[in-house]
Design a protein around this motif. Structure first.
Motif, PDB file in Angstrom:
ATOM      1  N   SER A 134      -7.746  11.681   6.778  1.00  0.00           N
ATOM      2  CA  SER A 134      -7.782  10.717   5.670  1.00  0.00           C
ATOM      3  C   SER A 134      -7.971  11.426   4.337  1.00  0.00           C
ATOM      4  O   SER A 134      -8.589  10.889   3.409  1.00  0.00           O
ATOM      5  CB  SER A 134      -8.903   9.688   5.900  1.00  0.00           C
ATOM      6  OG  SER A 134      -8.703   8.976   7.106  1.00  0.00           O
ATOM      7  N   ASP A 135      -7.413  12.631   4.218  1.00  0.00           N
ATOM      8  CA  ASP A 135      -7.595  13.416   2.996  1.00  0.00           C
ATOM      9  C   ASP A 135      -7.008  12.738   1.764  1.00  0.00           C
ATOM     10  O   ASP A 135      -7.420  13.024   0.636  1.00  0.00           O
ATOM     11  CB  ASP A 135      -6.949  14.789   3.160  1.00  0.00           C
ATOM     12  CG  ASP A 135      -7.633  15.630   4.236  1.00  0.00           C
ATOM     13  OD1 ASP A 135      -8.703  15.203   4.721  1.00  0.00           O
ATOM     14  OD2 ASP A 135      -7.094  16.698   4.584  1.00  0.00           O
ATOM     15  N   ILE A 153      -0.836   8.385   6.050  1.00  0.00           N
ATOM     16  CA  ILE A 153      -1.233   7.113   5.437  1.00  0.00           C
ATOM     17  C   ILE A 153      -1.011   5.993   6.446  1.00  0.00           C
ATOM     18  O   ILE A 153       0.013   5.928   7.113  1.00  0.00           O
ATOM     19  CB  ILE A 153      -0.484   6.825   4.125  1.00  0.00           C
ATOM     20  CG1 ILE A 153       1.033   6.787   4.331  1.00  0.00           C
ATOM     21  CG2 ILE A 153      -0.849   7.839   3.058  1.00  0.00           C
ATOM     22  CD1 ILE A 153       1.803   6.308   3.093  1.00  0.00           C
ATOM     23  N   GLU A 207      -7.548  10.015   0.607  1.00  0.00           N
ATOM     24  CA  GLU A 207      -8.551   9.242  -0.124  1.00  0.00           C
ATOM     25  C   GLU A 207      -9.250  10.081  -1.197  1.00  0.00           C
ATOM     26  O   GLU A 207      -9.802   9.527  -2.148  1.00  0.00           O
ATOM     27  CB  GLU A 207      -9.580   8.661   0.852  1.00  0.00           C
ATOM     28  CG  GLU A 207      -8.987   7.621   1.799  1.00  0.00           C
ATOM     29  CD  GLU A 207     -10.023   7.029   2.738  1.00  0.00           C
ATOM     30  OE1 GLU A 207     -11.203   7.419   2.622  1.00  0.00           O
ATOM     31  OE2 GLU A 207      -9.640   6.191   3.580  1.00  0.00           O
ATOM     32  N   ARG A 208      -9.231  11.413  -1.056  1.00  0.00           N
ATOM     33  CA  ARG A 208      -9.848  12.273  -2.073  1.00  0.00           C
ATOM     34  C   ARG A 208      -9.030  12.288  -3.352  1.00  0.00           C
ATOM     35  O   ARG A 208      -9.547  12.561  -4.435  1.00  0.00           O
ATOM     36  CB  ARG A 208      -9.979  13.706  -1.552  1.00  0.00           C
ATOM     37  CG  ARG A 208     -10.776  13.824  -0.277  1.00  0.00           C
ATOM     38  CD  ARG A 208     -11.434  15.197  -0.143  1.00  0.00           C
ATOM     39  NE  ARG A 208     -10.587  16.313  -0.539  1.00  0.00           N
ATOM     40  CZ  ARG A 208      -9.981  17.119   0.333  1.00  0.00           C
ATOM     41  NH1 ARG A 208     -10.089  16.900   1.633  1.00  0.00           N
ATOM     42  NH2 ARG A 208      -9.270  18.144  -0.111  1.00  0.00           N
ATOM     43  N   PRO A 242      -7.829   7.128  -4.142  1.00  0.00           N
ATOM     44  CA  PRO A 242      -8.810   6.270  -3.475  1.00  0.00           C
ATOM     45  C   PRO A 242      -8.221   4.909  -3.146  1.00  0.00           C
ATOM     46  O   PRO A 242      -7.337   4.404  -3.851  1.00  0.00           O
ATOM     47  CB  PRO A 242      -9.934   6.144  -4.517  1.00  0.00           C
ATOM     48  CG  PRO A 242      -9.709   7.261  -5.476  1.00  0.00           C
ATOM     49  CD  PRO A 242      -8.234   7.508  -5.493  1.00  0.00           C
ATOM     50  N   PRO A 243      -8.682   4.280  -2.055  1.00  0.00           N
ATOM     51  CA  PRO A 243      -8.206   2.930  -1.741  1.00  0.00           C
ATOM     52  C   PRO A 243      -8.647   1.955  -2.817  1.00  0.00           C
ATOM     53  O   PRO A 243      -9.618   2.205  -3.551  1.00  0.00           O
ATOM     54  CB  PRO A 243      -8.877   2.622  -0.398  1.00  0.00           C
ATOM     55  CG  PRO A 243     -10.061   3.532  -0.331  1.00  0.00           C
ATOM     56  CD  PRO A 243      -9.677   4.768  -1.091  1.00  0.00           C
ATOM     57  N   GLY A 299      -9.972  -2.663  -0.647  1.00  0.00           N
ATOM     58  CA  GLY A 299      -9.557  -1.975   0.564  1.00  0.00           C
ATOM     59  C   GLY A 299      -8.067  -2.132   0.837  1.00  0.00           C
ATOM     60  O   GLY A 299      -7.372  -2.958   0.225  1.00  0.00           O
ATOM     61  N   LEU A 300      -7.556  -1.313   1.754  1.00  0.00           N
ATOM     62  CA  LEU A 300      -6.168  -1.439   2.172  1.00  0.00           C
ATOM     63  C   LEU A 300      -5.970  -2.758   2.913  1.00  0.00           C
ATOM     64  O   LEU A 300      -6.896  -3.287   3.544  1.00  0.00           O
ATOM     65  CB  LEU A 300      -5.784  -0.272   3.088  1.00  0.00           C
ATOM     66  CG  LEU A 300      -5.900   1.136   2.485  1.00  0.00           C
ATOM     67  CD1 LEU A 300      -5.599   2.185   3.546  1.00  0.00           C
ATOM     68  CD2 LEU A 300      -4.976   1.287   1.295  1.00  0.00           C
ATOM     69  N   ASP A 307       0.832  -1.207   0.000  1.00  0.00           N
ATOM     70  CA  ASP A 307       0.000   0.000   0.000  1.00  0.00           C
ATOM     71  C   ASP A 307       0.869   1.261   0.000  1.00  0.00           C
ATOM     72  O   ASP A 307       0.520   2.264  -0.627  1.00  0.00           O
ATOM     73  CB  ASP A 307      -0.943  -0.010   1.203  1.00  0.00           C
ATOM     74  CG  ASP A 307      -2.089  -1.000   1.032  1.00  0.00           C
ATOM     75  OD1 ASP A 307      -2.538  -1.188  -0.117  1.00  0.00           O
ATOM     76  OD2 ASP A 307      -2.528  -1.592   2.025  1.00  0.00           O
ATOM     77  N   TYR A 310       0.739   4.216  -2.930  1.00  0.00           N
ATOM     78  CA  TYR A 310       0.643   5.660  -2.684  1.00  0.00           C
ATOM     79  C   TYR A 310       1.785   6.428  -3.344  1.00  0.00           C
ATOM     80  O   TYR A 310       1.589   7.491  -3.931  1.00  0.00           O
ATOM     81  CB  TYR A 310       0.646   5.939  -1.182  1.00  0.00           C
ATOM     82  CG  TYR A 310      -0.679   5.692  -0.487  1.00  0.00           C
ATOM     83  CD1 TYR A 310      -1.847   6.308  -0.935  1.00  0.00           C
ATOM     84  CD2 TYR A 310      -0.761   4.867   0.626  1.00  0.00           C
ATOM     85  CE1 TYR A 310      -3.063   6.098  -0.292  1.00  0.00           C
ATOM     86  CE2 TYR A 310      -1.965   4.642   1.281  1.00  0.00           C
ATOM     87  CZ  TYR A 310      -3.116   5.255   0.814  1.00  0.00           C
ATOM     88  OH  TYR A 310      -4.320   5.044   1.458  1.00  0.00           O
TER      89      TYR A 310
END
Length: 491
Positions: A275-276, A207, A278-279, A282-283, A287-288, A186, A190
């Motif tokens: 958790s900005d 993160i 994600e904007r 996106p995961p 999901g992570l 993950d 990112y």
């Protein structure tokens, strides 16, 4: 597609993100101090290599020329010296060079931290480096990651060995602190996605994975995935960070120089506060990865011999990064050598197979008690010791670690040169080679030692009586193992 520069490409994260960037279609340049460490990695032919130090303005300017996005993945993992000032100077030099070259984005990987002024020196330094980039003219994405879990990570090795070695675990109070681990895959996702974020973004992003755990829960989560009983844990107030690092140094293969910054960063809760991210990134649909899934994947990869990079590659103890000075006779230096040659009826490939698999679980083919004692002395002195093992049981590449040695050079099928990273008053190498003969092969073994001062000379002389046992026995046993593959290594 962007032209991306990666610093720290010989490290744990950097060595894994390079192939991900290449697979995403980017052109990649790596900026490294020790190019021999990446000579044998599979992605080496696909990247441009610039050699130099981050605090060298001229080399840095060359590295960032023509670059769109720079990934800054460098952080000191040593406990001594004024590392914070050195890191700040390197970051400022890099930021200035990037701005002058027109780099459009810096991506920096830091660590999760609470909003407090009592951060550890190492974590405070990482925050300071991030701030240098964020206040520079180059827009920066500073990813602040939780504890990274993956095959080969130092944090994972600490958790594993503390859990496996101790049926009952006396532990510092920080085992009750909350942390938010994140899987290495993950983190890589990112980093790669951050290359394409909007140019105007200039900020930090927290993160972390989906699980918020106490450190003690992480250890018992590992136990469940490894098929071990859960361990009772007693948090003791007497364990200061310094004492805890000594404890980790004894119980795990992670040396004190690396354990200190990891432990110091656990003195506070380190969890995601926003958790900005994600904007913008996106995961994935699934999901992570959860903590236990990340542990399980790490164990599976290790079982399959698929550890691409490891904490073991980190340079500790100020070990020299320069290779063995060229023969002949080392330009007038004082040098001690021990050379052994053995004829063998085994083929050259058979002898090479033994050479390339030396160390780790296979041992050193001679006087195991002496090797164990030397490793224990090194650990007590703050060195790396004999428990780093090796990344792959049968194959080595330049830059790999084998116990107290660093693989400096490999000529596949012919020669393996190791550089000593143990604490000693001088610099040492061990070279193992083989060549074909009419009757089989000839094995040659050469130990080279450059003493430092009187202490270095005394060190060699004190150990000299044992060389016949250690080095002589090694040569005999390696040849014997090649001639009789069923033989068990003797050290």
């Amino acid at each position: 597609m962007s032209h991306v520069l990666v610093t720290g490409a010989t490290g744990y994260v950097g060595g894994r993100v390079v192939p991900q960037l290449l697979n995403a279609g980017h052109d990649v340049t790596v900026f490294v101090r020790s190019p021999w460490k990446i000579r044998d990695v599979p992605w080496r032919p696909r990247v441009r290599v610039i050699v130099g130090d981050l605090d060298d303005a001229q080399a840095t300017r060359e590295a960032v020329t023509g670059i769109d996005v720079a990934l800054y993945l460098v952080h000191s993992m040593t406990a001594g010296g004024d590392f914070a000032a050195a890191e700040a100077h390197a970051a400022a030099t890099f930021a200035d060079s990037a701005a002058a070259a027109g780099v459009t984005r810096i991506v920096y990987l830091g660590g999760l931290h609470p909003q407090t002024t009592s951060l550890s020196k190492h974590l405070a330094s990482r925050v300071a480096v991030g701030n240098i980039f964020l206040t520079s003219p180059v827009p920066t994405i500073a990813l602040q990651a939780g504890i990274i879990i993956g095959s080969g990570s130092a944090s994972f090795e600490m958790i594993r060995h503390l859990t496996e070695v101790l049926p009952y675990m006396p532990a510092p109070r920080w085992v009750r602190n909350r942390v938010q681990p994140i899987a290495i895959r993950d983190v890589l996702r990112y980093l790669v996605a951050a290359v394409a974020l909007p140019d105007e973004l200039n900020r930090t992003f927290d993160i972390g994975g989906p699980d918020v755990l106490r450190y003690g829960q992480m250890m018992n989560g590992y136990a469940l995935e490894a098929g071990l009983p859960q361990r009772p844990i007693a948090a003791l107030p007497v364990f200061t960070p310094w004492l805890a690092s000594q404890w980790v140094n004894v119980v795990t293969p992670v040396p004190r120089q690396i354990a200190v910054p990891i432990i110091a960063s656990l003195q506070h809760d380190c969890i995601v506060t926003e958790s900005d991210i994600e904007r913008y990134i996106p995961p994935p649909q699934e999901g992570l990865l959860s903590y236990r899934t990340a542990v399980n994947l790490a164990l599976i990869r290790e079982a399959g011999g698929m550890v691409e990079t490891s904490w073991q590659s980190a340079t500790v103890n100020g070990a020299p990064s320069d290779p063995l000075p060229t023969d002949p006779e080392w330009s007038g230096r004082t040098v001690f050598t021990d050379v052994r040659t053995r004829e063998s009826t085994a083929s050259s490939p058979a002898v090479w197979q033994v050479i390339e698999s030396i160390g780790g679980h296979n041992g050193w083919y001679s006087f195991p008690l002496a090797w164990a004692a030397r490793g224990a002395i090194d650990r007590l002195a703050g060195g790396v010791g004999m428990r780093r093992g090796r990344r792959h049981p049968e194959r080595v590449n330049a830059g790999d670690v084998i116990d107290v040695w660093r693989v400096e050079s490999v000529e596949r099928g012919r020669m393996l040169r190791l550089r000593a990273e143990m604490r000693m008053p001088g610099r040492g190498w061990l070279e193992l080679s083989v060549e074909s003969t009419a009757d089989g092969s000839r094995y040659r073994q050469r130990a080279v030692y450059f003493p430092r001062g009187l202490a270095g000379r005394l060190y060699w002389l004190v150990l000299y009586p044992f060389h016949g046992i250690i080095f002589g026995g090694m040569a005999v046993s390696i040849v014997r193992a090649a001639e009789n593959p069923a033989q068990t290594p003797s050290g």
